[in-house]
Design a protein around this motif. Structure first.
Motif, PDB file in Angstrom:
ATOM      1  N   ASN A   1      -9.435  -8.775  10.658  1.00 40.55           N
ATOM      2  CA  ASN A   1      -8.667  -8.902   9.425  1.00 40.55           C
ATOM      3  C   ASN A   1      -7.736  -7.705   9.263  1.00 40.55           C
ATOM      4  O   ASN A   1      -8.128  -6.561   9.510  1.00 40.55           O
ATOM      5  N   ILE A   2      -6.516  -7.972   8.842  1.00 41.30           N
ATOM      6  CA  ILE A   2      -5.544  -6.919   8.602  1.00 41.30           C
ATOM      7  C   ILE A   2      -5.507  -6.629   7.109  1.00 41.30           C
ATOM      8  O   ILE A   2      -5.193  -7.501   6.305  1.00 41.30           O
ATOM      9  N   ALA A   3      -5.844  -5.405   6.760  1.00 43.93           N
ATOM     10  CA  ALA A   3      -5.882  -5.023   5.345  1.00 43.93           C
ATOM     11  C   ALA A   3      -4.465  -4.868   4.802  1.00 43.93           C
ATOM     12  O   ALA A   3      -3.534  -4.498   5.526  1.00 43.93           O
ATOM     13  N   GLY A   4      -4.311  -5.172   3.513  1.00 46.44           N
ATOM     14  CA  GLY A   4      -3.010  -5.033   2.876  1.00 46.44           C
ATOM     15  C   GLY A   4      -3.143  -4.942   1.371  1.00 46.44           C
ATOM     16  O   GLY A   4      -4.250  -5.038   0.823  1.00 46.44           O
ATOM     17  N   GLN A   5      -2.011  -4.760   0.722  1.00 44.18           N
ATOM     18  CA  GLN A   5      -1.991  -4.580  -0.733  1.00 44.18           C
ATOM     19  C   GLN A   5      -1.125  -5.656  -1.379  1.00 44.18           C
ATOM     20  O   GLN A   5       0.044  -5.821  -1.033  1.00 44.18           O
ATOM     21  N   LEU A   6      -1.718  -6.387  -2.322  1.00 46.03           N
ATOM     22  CA  LEU A   6      -0.992  -7.397  -3.088  1.00 46.03           C
ATOM     23  C   LEU A   6      -0.401  -6.744  -4.321  1.00 46.03           C
ATOM     24  O   LEU A   6      -1.089  -6.009  -5.045  1.00 46.03           O
ATOM     25  N   ALA A   7       0.890  -6.973  -4.554  1.00 48.68           N
ATOM     26  CA  ALA A   7       1.544  -6.413  -5.737  1.00 48.68           C
ATOM     27  C   ALA A   7       0.888  -6.931  -7.011  1.00 48.68           C
ATOM     28  O   ALA A   7       0.340  -8.045  -7.040  1.00 48.68           O
ATOM     29  N   ASP A   8       0.923  -6.143  -8.061  1.00 45.75           N
ATOM     30  CA  ASP A   8       0.283  -6.511  -9.328  1.00 45.75           C
ATOM     31  C   ASP A   8       0.792  -7.837  -9.866  1.00 45.75           C
ATOM     32  O   ASP A   8       0.031  -8.607 -10.465  1.00 45.75           O
ATOM     33  N   ASP A   9       2.089  -8.116  -9.657  1.00 42.42           N
ATOM     34  CA  ASP A   9       2.651  -9.362 -10.182  1.00 42.42           C
ATOM     35  C   ASP A   9       2.562 -10.513  -9.178  1.00 42.42           C
ATOM     36  O   ASP A   9       3.047 -11.619  -9.443  1.00 42.42           O
ATOM     37  N   GLY A  10       1.935 -10.261  -8.017  1.00 44.53           N
ATOM     38  CA  GLY A  10       1.750 -11.311  -7.022  1.00 44.53           C
ATOM     39  C   GLY A  10       3.001 -11.680  -6.253  1.00 44.53           C
ATOM     40  O   GLY A  10       2.994 -12.635  -5.482  1.00 44.53           O
ATOM     41  N   SER A  11       4.076 -10.921  -6.421  1.00 44.94           N
ATOM     42  CA  SER A  11       5.335 -11.286  -5.773  1.00 44.94           C
ATOM     43  C   SER A  11       5.379 -10.934  -4.289  1.00 44.94           C
ATOM     44  O   SER A  11       6.175 -11.506  -3.537  1.00 44.94           O
ATOM     45  N   SER A  12       4.520 -10.004  -3.859  1.00 44.02           N
ATOM     46  CA  SER A  12       4.564  -9.580  -2.460  1.00 44.02           C
ATOM     47  C   SER A  12       3.219  -9.031  -2.003  1.00 44.02           C
ATOM     48  O   SER A  12       2.356  -8.681  -2.824  1.00 44.02           O
ATOM     49  N   TRP A  13       3.073  -8.984  -0.684  1.00 48.21           N
ATOM     50  CA  TRP A  13       1.887  -8.401  -0.031  1.00 48.21           C
ATOM     51  C   TRP A  13       2.386  -7.607   1.163  1.00 48.21           C
ATOM     52  O   TRP A  13       3.268  -8.070   1.905  1.00 48.21           O
ATOM     53  N   THR A  14       1.839  -6.391   1.373  1.00 51.94           N
ATOM     54  CA  THR A  14       2.261  -5.549   2.491  1.00 51.94           C
ATOM     55  C   THR A  14       1.036  -4.993   3.204  1.00 51.94           C
ATOM     56  O   THR A  14       0.105  -4.503   2.546  1.00 51.94           O
ATOM     57  N   SER A  15       1.024  -5.083   4.526  1.00 50.51           N
ATOM     58  CA  SER A  15      -0.105  -4.564   5.304  1.00 50.51           C
ATOM     59  C   SER A  15      -0.172  -3.051   5.181  1.00 50.51           C
ATOM     60  O   SER A  15       0.847  -2.375   4.998  1.00 50.51           O
ATOM     61  N   GLN A  16      -1.377  -2.514   5.309  1.00 55.32           N
ATOM     62  CA  GLN A  16      -1.556  -1.066   5.200  1.00 55.32           C
ATOM     63  C   GLN A  16      -0.972  -0.334   6.401  1.00 55.32           C
ATOM     64  O   GLN A  16      -0.503   0.791   6.284  1.00 55.32           O
ATOM     65  N   GLY A  17      -1.035  -0.948   7.566  1.00 56.51           N
ATOM     66  CA  GLY A  17      -0.502  -0.333   8.771  1.00 56.51           C
ATOM     67  C   GLY A  17       0.639  -1.133   9.350  1.00 56.51           C
ATOM     68  O   GLY A  17       1.067  -2.149   8.792  1.00 56.51           O
ATOM     69  N   LYS A  18       1.138  -0.677  10.494  1.00 62.03           N
ATOM     70  CA  LYS A  18       2.237  -1.352  11.166  1.00 62.03           C
ATOM     71  C   LYS A  18       1.702  -2.272  12.266  1.00 62.03           C
ATOM     72  O   LYS A  18       0.549  -2.148  12.684  1.00 62.03           O
ATOM     73  N   VAL A  19       2.550  -3.167  12.718  1.00 62.47           N
ATOM     74  CA  VAL A  19       2.141  -4.076  13.787  1.00 62.47           C
ATOM     75  C   VAL A  19       1.944  -3.279  15.076  1.00 62.47           C
ATOM     76  O   VAL A  19       2.678  -2.332  15.356  1.00 62.47           O
ATOM     77  N   ARG A  20       0.936  -3.652  15.852  1.00 62.97           N
ATOM     78  CA  ARG A  20       0.684  -2.959  17.118  1.00 62.97           C
ATOM     79  C   ARG A  20       1.360  -3.688  18.273  1.00 62.97           C
ATOM     80  O   ARG A  20       1.682  -4.875  18.162  1.00 62.97           O
ATOM     81  N   PRO A  21       1.559  -3.009  19.377  1.00 62.82           N
ATOM     82  CA  PRO A  21       2.260  -3.619  20.509  1.00 62.82           C
ATOM     83  C   PRO A  21       1.516  -4.807  21.119  1.00 62.82           C
ATOM     84  O   PRO A  21       0.278  -4.821  21.159  1.00 62.82           O
ATOM     85  N   GLN A  22       2.270  -5.788  21.583  1.00 66.20           N
ATOM     86  CA  GLN A  22       1.766  -6.952  22.319  1.00 66.20           C
ATOM     87  C   GLN A  22       0.562  -7.573  21.628  1.00 66.20           C
ATOM     88  O   GLN A  22      -0.509  -7.746  22.199  1.00 66.20           O
ATOM     89  N   ALA A  23       0.741  -7.915  20.375  1.00 57.15           N
ATOM     90  CA  ALA A  23      -0.324  -8.535  19.580  1.00 57.15           C
ATOM     91  C   ALA A  23       0.227  -9.774  18.892  1.00 57.15           C
ATOM     92  O   ALA A  23       1.423  -9.868  18.610  1.00 57.15           O
ATOM     93  N   THR A  24      -0.659 -10.729  18.639  1.00 58.70           N
ATOM     94  CA  THR A  24      -0.283 -11.941  17.910  1.00 58.70           C
ATOM     95  C   THR A  24      -0.984 -11.943  16.559  1.00 58.70           C
ATOM     96  O   THR A  24      -2.196 -11.714  16.482  1.00 58.70           O
ATOM     97  N   TYR A  25      -0.217 -12.196  15.512  1.00 58.78           N
ATOM     98  CA  TYR A  25      -0.753 -12.195  14.153  1.00 58.78           C
ATOM     99  C   TYR A  25      -0.596 -13.590  13.532  1.00 58.78           C
ATOM    100  O   TYR A  25       0.444 -14.236  13.707  1.00 58.78           O
ATOM    101  N   THR A  26      -1.631 -14.019  12.833  1.00 56.65           N
ATOM    102  CA  THR A  26      -1.597 -15.284  12.107  1.00 56.65           C
ATOM    103  C   THR A  26      -1.704 -14.990  10.615  1.00 56.65           C
ATOM    104  O   THR A  26      -2.633 -14.302  10.173  1.00 56.65           O
ATOM    105  N   VAL A  27      -0.731 -15.511   9.855  1.00 58.67           N
ATOM    106  CA  VAL A  27      -0.654 -15.220   8.423  1.00 58.67           C
ATOM    107  C   VAL A  27      -0.860 -16.515   7.637  1.00 58.67           C
ATOM    108  O   VAL A  27      -0.068 -17.450   7.745  1.00 58.67           O
ATOM    109  N   HIS A  28      -1.950 -16.588   6.875  1.00 63.55           N
ATOM    110  CA  HIS A  28      -2.228 -17.727   5.987  1.00 63.55           C
ATOM    111  C   HIS A  28      -1.939 -17.285   4.552  1.00 63.55           C
ATOM    112  O   HIS A  28      -2.428 -16.239   4.113  1.00 63.55           O
TER     113      HIS A  28
END
Length: 393
Positions: free
Chosen positions: A82-109
């Motif tokens: 699981n990739i940790a992240g922060q949801l904005a208080d108003d629910g308008s956005s979500w941002t991961s705590q870290g950056k994407v790592r090299p040669q990796a595949t991410y699935t976002v639901h």
């Protein structure tokens, strides 16, 4: 309007049917009224986008909702983590705590709800670029190790770390302790010539402290040396409070536990021509058997002597060890910088001191400052001097 006359049975009065009216009544009865328009769905945008191209390195994962708000975001990498992240208080956005790592595949639901309550779910998948070079770490102490009260956290980088990248890397490194301990990171050039960053406490660790080191480094650019491909999370424990003090003129090493003297041995420190390095050293490693080789400390092929119970301090060759060939132990300082003892006494010191214990050399004629990177020599500097090594100004 056309009216139909319908006769039902004999003797019954004709019934007038008005088709348009009946149709309207029937529709009303079956539908229960027209539904309210829920409006458009919330538009969800994921960055990096799943556009068929490999995503560039160096950015976090970002999810935004237009015309509504995010109610759930679940991001996993190709290892199922699981990739940790922060949801904005108003629910308008979500941002991961870290950056994407090299040669990796991410699935976002994602699940989002429009302004009028319409809920939608989306799934997005993207793959990141391969790094041209990966920068790896060697961590000291090792995970699960128990060490002495003078041990720093020491991180050696495989490749160069550009100076303008150091602040971001330092921010990504965290030291957590079971009891409050003040400390700071400092950048060091290792004796090998490689870049290193150490964390030392202001004062020696309290015995029994549990230490956890976390490095959220995945996806961070170290410059010329390449990218970090993973995060780090490891821990170690602080053992007994043991140290040694060598008084050079008296040829004596005294052992202390919890500040109390528990024994002493006699030995021979460096000669006036090659005096033992002064200051507070940290035991960096130990070996039960080792050959004292003159070529490793700049004396050519003058000697090659087998020794036992060797306790290493500086990387340049300041050791505590047995010296059975020396007939002047405890009488004359005649070594090439080490502190030599009888085999029996060397074993006592070897068993007493652990990796991370400190050895203070006092009253030596050697005025040369030992560089911090020449071993784990973080105690060669004052606390004020050490803090200036941080990249966070």
């Amino acid at each position: 309007m056309e009216v139909a006359h319908v006769r039902i049975g004999s003797g019954r009065r004709p019934v007038l049917l008005i088709p348009a009216l009946l149709g309207s009544l029937a529709l009303t009865a079956c539908s229960g009224g027209a539904k309210a328009d829920a409006g458009p769905e919330a538009k969800v945008t994921v960055t990096p986008a799943a556009d068929g191209k490999e995503a560039a390195l160096g950015s976090p994962i970002s999810v935004k909702a237009d015309g509504g708000k995010l109610t759930a975001v679940d991001v996993k990498d190709d290892k199922g983590q699981n990739i940790a992240g922060q949801l904005a208080d108003d629910g308008s956005s979500w941002t991961s705590q870290g950056k994407v790592r090299p040669q990796a595949t991410y699935t976002v639901h994602t699940t989002a709800k429009s302004a009028k309550g319409k809920e939608t779910s989306t799934t997005s998948k993207f793959t990141t670029q391969q790094a041209p070079k990966v920068n790896k770490l060697t961590n000291t102490p090792a995970d699960g190790e128990t060490v002495g009260t003078g041990m720093p956290v020491s991180i050696l980088f495989d490749h160069k770390v550009d100076k303008d990248k150091r602040a971001e890397i330092e921010k990504a490194l965290k030291v957590n302790t079971s009891v409050p301990v003040e400390g700071a990171w400092g950048w060091v050039t290792d004796y090998s010539g490689k870049d290193r960053i150490d964390w030392r406490p202001k004062s020696p660790w309290p015995s029994g402290t549990k230490v956890t080191v976390k490095g959220s480094l995945a996806g961070i650019d170290s410059g010329e040396g390449g990218w970090f491909a993973r995060d780090y999370n490891y821990g170690f424990s602080i053992g007994k409070d043991r140290k040694a003090v060598i008084d050079v003129p008296s040829h004596q090493l005294t052992m202390y536990e919890d500040g109390k003297e528990v024994g002493s041995v006699m030995g021979s420190a460096g000669s006036p021509e090659a005096p033992t390095r002064g200051g507070i050293h940290t035991v960096r490693s130990k070996a039960s058997d080792e050959v004292m080789d003159s070529s490793t400390i700049g004396y050519g092929n003058q000697w090659s002597l087998p020794s036992k119970w060797v306790t290493h301090m500086t990387a340049s060759g300041t050791f505590l060890h047995s010296a059975p060939w020396n007939k002047s132990i405890g009488v004359e300082n005649n070594s090439h910088g080490c502190f030599g003892m009888t085999t029996e006494d060397a074993k006592k010191v070897y068993d007493f001191l652990s990796i991370g214990s400190t050895v203070e050399v006092k009253n030596t004629t050697n005025t040369e400052k030992t560089d911090v990177g020449n071993g784990l020599e973080v105690w060669q500097e004052s606390w004020d001097q050490w803090q200036k090594r941080s990249a966070l100004k």
